[in-house]
Design a protein around this motif. Structure first.
Motif, PDB file in Angstrom:
ATOM      1  N   SER A 193       0.812  -1.211   0.000  1.00 28.89           N
ATOM      2  CA  SER A 193       0.000   0.000   0.000  1.00 28.89           C
ATOM      3  C   SER A 193       0.847   1.262   0.000  1.00 28.89           C
ATOM      4  O   SER A 193       1.828   1.364   0.750  1.00 28.89           O
ATOM      5  N   LEU A 194       0.420   2.244  -0.808  1.00 28.11           N
ATOM      6  CA  LEU A 194       1.049   3.560  -0.819  1.00 28.11           C
ATOM      7  C   LEU A 194       0.275   4.528   0.067  1.00 28.11           C
ATOM      8  O   LEU A 194       0.287   5.739  -0.156  1.00 28.11           O
ATOM      9  N   ASP A 195      -0.382   3.983   1.074  1.00 27.03           N
ATOM     10  CA  ASP A 195      -1.094   4.828   2.032  1.00 27.03           C
ATOM     11  C   ASP A 195      -0.112   5.558   2.939  1.00 27.03           C
ATOM     12  O   ASP A 195       1.062   5.196   3.044  1.00 27.03           O
ATOM     13  N   ARG A 196      -0.631   6.573   3.629  1.00 26.61           N
ATOM     14  CA  ARG A 196       0.136   7.228   4.686  1.00 26.61           C
ATOM     15  C   ARG A 196      -0.655   7.288   5.987  1.00 26.61           C
ATOM     16  O   ARG A 196      -0.125   7.714   7.007  1.00 26.61           O
ATOM     17  N   ASP A 197      -1.924   6.870   5.909  1.00 29.70           N
ATOM     18  CA  ASP A 197      -2.773   6.826   7.101  1.00 29.70           C
ATOM     19  C   ASP A 197      -3.085   5.374   7.436  1.00 29.70           C
ATOM     20  O   ASP A 197      -3.734   4.681   6.654  1.00 29.70           O
ATOM     21  N   HIS A 198      -2.604   4.928   8.569  1.00 26.75           N
ATOM     22  CA  HIS A 198      -2.752   3.518   8.945  1.00 26.75           C
ATOM     23  C   HIS A 198      -4.215   3.120   9.044  1.00 26.75           C
ATOM     24  O   HIS A 198      -4.625   2.055   8.549  1.00 26.75           O
ATOM     25  N   ALA A 199      -5.039   3.964   9.664  1.00 20.15           N
ATOM     26  CA  ALA A 199      -6.452   3.633   9.851  1.00 20.15           C
ATOM     27  C   ALA A 199      -7.174   3.501   8.515  1.00 20.15           C
ATOM     28  O   ALA A 199      -7.987   2.589   8.321  1.00 20.15           O
ATOM     29  N   ALA A 200      -6.889   4.411   7.585  1.00 22.82           N
ATOM     30  CA  ALA A 200      -7.529   4.353   6.269  1.00 22.82           C
ATOM     31  C   ALA A 200      -7.116   3.096   5.518  1.00 22.82           C
ATOM     32  O   ALA A 200      -7.934   2.459   4.832  1.00 22.82           O
ATOM     33  N   TRP A 201      -5.862   2.728   5.629  1.00 19.85           N
ATOM     34  CA  TRP A 201      -5.343   1.502   4.996  1.00 19.85           C
ATOM     35  C   TRP A 201      -6.057   0.271   5.537  1.00 19.85           C
ATOM     36  O   TRP A 201      -6.576  -0.547   4.766  1.00 19.85           O
ATOM     37  N   VAL A 202      -6.120   0.149   6.851  1.00 19.13           N
ATOM     38  CA  VAL A 202      -6.755  -1.011   7.489  1.00 19.13           C
ATOM     39  C   VAL A 202      -8.238  -1.059   7.146  1.00 19.13           C
ATOM     40  O   VAL A 202      -8.795  -2.135   6.861  1.00 19.13           O
ATOM     41  N   GLU A 203      -8.902   0.098   7.154  1.00 17.90           N
ATOM     42  CA  GLU A 203     -10.336   0.137   6.860  1.00 17.90           C
ATOM     43  C   GLU A 203     -10.607  -0.299   5.421  1.00 17.90           C
ATOM     44  O   GLU A 203     -11.585  -0.998   5.138  1.00 17.90           O
ATOM     45  N   ALA A 204      -9.747   0.089   4.478  1.00 11.01           N
ATOM     46  CA  ALA A 204      -9.924  -0.289   3.078  1.00 11.01           C
ATOM     47  C   ALA A 204      -9.768  -1.797   2.894  1.00 11.01           C
ATOM     48  O   ALA A 204     -10.515  -2.425   2.133  1.00 11.01           O
ATOM     49  N   ILE A 205      -8.782  -2.394   3.582  1.00  6.83           N
ATOM     50  CA  ILE A 205      -8.603  -3.851   3.505  1.00  6.83           C
ATOM     51  C   ILE A 205      -9.857  -4.560   4.003  1.00  6.83           C
ATOM     52  O   ILE A 205     -10.345  -5.515   3.381  1.00  6.83           O
ATOM     53  N   LYS A 206     -10.406  -4.063   5.119  1.00 10.87           N
ATOM     54  CA  LYS A 206     -11.606  -4.667   5.702  1.00 10.87           C
ATOM     55  C   LYS A 206     -12.825  -4.447   4.812  1.00 10.87           C
ATOM     56  O   LYS A 206     -13.598  -5.381   4.562  1.00 10.87           O
ATOM     57  N   ALA A 207     -12.999  -3.210   4.321  1.00  9.66           N
ATOM     58  CA  ALA A 207     -14.175  -2.879   3.508  1.00  9.66           C
ATOM     59  C   ALA A 207     -14.197  -3.665   2.204  1.00  9.66           C
ATOM     60  O   ALA A 207     -15.264  -4.114   1.755  1.00  9.66           O
ATOM     61  N   ASP A 208     -13.032  -3.854   1.582  1.00  5.61           N
ATOM     62  CA  ASP A 208     -12.970  -4.569   0.301  1.00  5.61           C
ATOM     63  C   ASP A 208     -12.810  -6.072   0.489  1.00  5.61           C
ATOM     64  O   ASP A 208     -12.843  -6.823  -0.493  1.00  5.61           O
TER      65      ASP A 208
END
Length: 386
Positions: free
Chosen positions: A315-330
């Motif tokens: 992931s090229l994220d910089r926000d840990h929470a947004a990264w984790v939420e995207a993995i869960k949501a998808d």
């Protein structure tokens, strides 16, 4: 006199067609900067000369026609552009002219929009020749389309229509090429596919820039050509970037190891997946195309995961929470890592990733098999490899 009221909506088609019928007549020549008009059946009527600003006409001069239907309109300090003469919004003749023009127009009040004679300007004469020839092709194409409506798919009619279309294309190309500094060139080239004739569009733009640079109509034409030109430049840059990427970690080379943090806080490395065919998926929670691609990637994963295939999401994220939420949501069940450095992700830099989603396929020995592939291509490759 019988006249037809012209609305603002009527102005743009007239300008787009740049329709100007021109027949050299035997009338006295006008002085430079003058527009002589004879309109049969319009004695005593007021005729106006107008320019266009967007859809709004701007009145420049007027003349009351004498008993012979004759009047003179002045052309003071007018740049080359498209203008119209009209009876207060009733019927119109669209002209290409400037202050150096000495033009004569003859028409009938019964059909003012179709003048019987326009002469005295080389641009007017070219417009007449082009409109005359183009009108013949348009009539023939209309006739053939009507016949095809009665006999859909008729091979002879289709062949004839193709022949006429090709001849019309050649006509427009010839008029655009012969004199790119004439307004008729813009009319002619505009009927051609810019994607296929971009060089000719560019030639006409360059030729008309010093002639019609102040024209709003030309500026719109120029903007279209400039936009396509910028797209060409962007495409060339993209192709150069792709060529550059191919020289970095070429197919067949050993894939550099990737070792970054997992969502849970530990670390995971690409080398831990050696022995499997691995798809390295560079993505991010904020990347809309990535999120759209995820469901398709999941289908490929479910289809091949039991055959020695796996995915590593980087992931090229910089926000840990947004990264984790995207993995869960998808609902992404494969391994995930990131260093949360956005575009400065160390793996992305090493693999020369310049856009996402971006996928790299690695074989069981850890060698790069393919780069820049998406889920559809991935499925086909896996069916051959596994």
């Amino acid at each position: 006199m019988t006249m037809r009221y012209i609305t603002n909506h009527d102005l743009m088609p007239a300008i787009a067609l740049l329709g100007l019928l021109t027949i050299t007549g035997c009338q006295p020549a006008a002085e430079p900067g003058g527009l002589e008009v004879w309109v049969e059946g319009a004695a005593g009527e007021t005729l106006y000369l107008e320019s266009f600003s967007g859809r709004t006409p701007i009145r420049l001069d007027s003349t009351v026609l004498d008993k012979n239907g004759h009047g003179t309109l002045r052309l003071h300090q007018l740049p080359m552009d498209f203008y119209r003469i009209t009876f207060d919004g009733y019927d119109q003749i669209v002209l290409a002219l400037d202050s150096n023009t000495a033009l004569q127009v003859k028409a009938s009040a019964e059909a003012f929009y179709a003048p019987t004679s326009v002469s005295g300007s080389k641009h007017a004469e070219r417009f007449f020749a082009f409109q005359r020839d183009a009108g013949g092709f348009e009539g023939e194409r209309g006739r053939l389309r009507d016949l095809l409506a009665e006999k859909p798919g008729d091979p002879d009619l289709l062949d004839e229509l193709n022949r006429v279309n090709n001849a019309f294309h050649d006509l427009c190309k010839r008029y655009a090429s012969e004199d790119p500094t004439s307004p008729v060139a813009m009319s002619a080239v505009s009927r051609l596919d810019m994607g296929k004739e971009v060089e000719l569009y560019r030639t006409v733009r360059n030729g008309l820039t010093p002639v019609m640079g102040r024209s709003g109509f030309f500026r719109k034409f120029k903007e279209q050509v400039d936009r396509v030109e910028q797209q060409e430049i962007a495409m060339r840059m993209q192709e150069e970037e792709l060529r550059r990427l191919k020289t970095i970690l070429p197919e067949g080379s050993l894939a550099p190891d990737i070792k970054q943090n997992t969502p849970e806080g530990g670390t995971f490395a690409l080398s831990q997946m050696r022995g499997k065919v691995v798809y390295i998926d560079f993505w991010a929670s904020w990347c809309r195309p990535c999120r759209i691609e995820n469901p398709e990637l999941k289908k490929v994963y479910e289809k091949h995961k039991g055959k020695g295939f796996d995915i590593l999401g980087v992931s090229l994220d910089r926000d840990h929470a947004a990264w984790v939420e995207a993995i869960k949501a998808d609902g992404l069940p494969w391994k995930h890592v990131s260093d949360l450095k956005f575009w400065s992700n160390e793996a992305a830099l090493e693999y020369a990733v310049s856009s996402i989603p971006y996928g790299i396929l690695v074989d069981r020995e850890g060698k790069i098999v393919a780069k820049g592939i998406r889920s559809h291509d991935l499925d086909h490759r896996l069916m051959k490899m596994l």
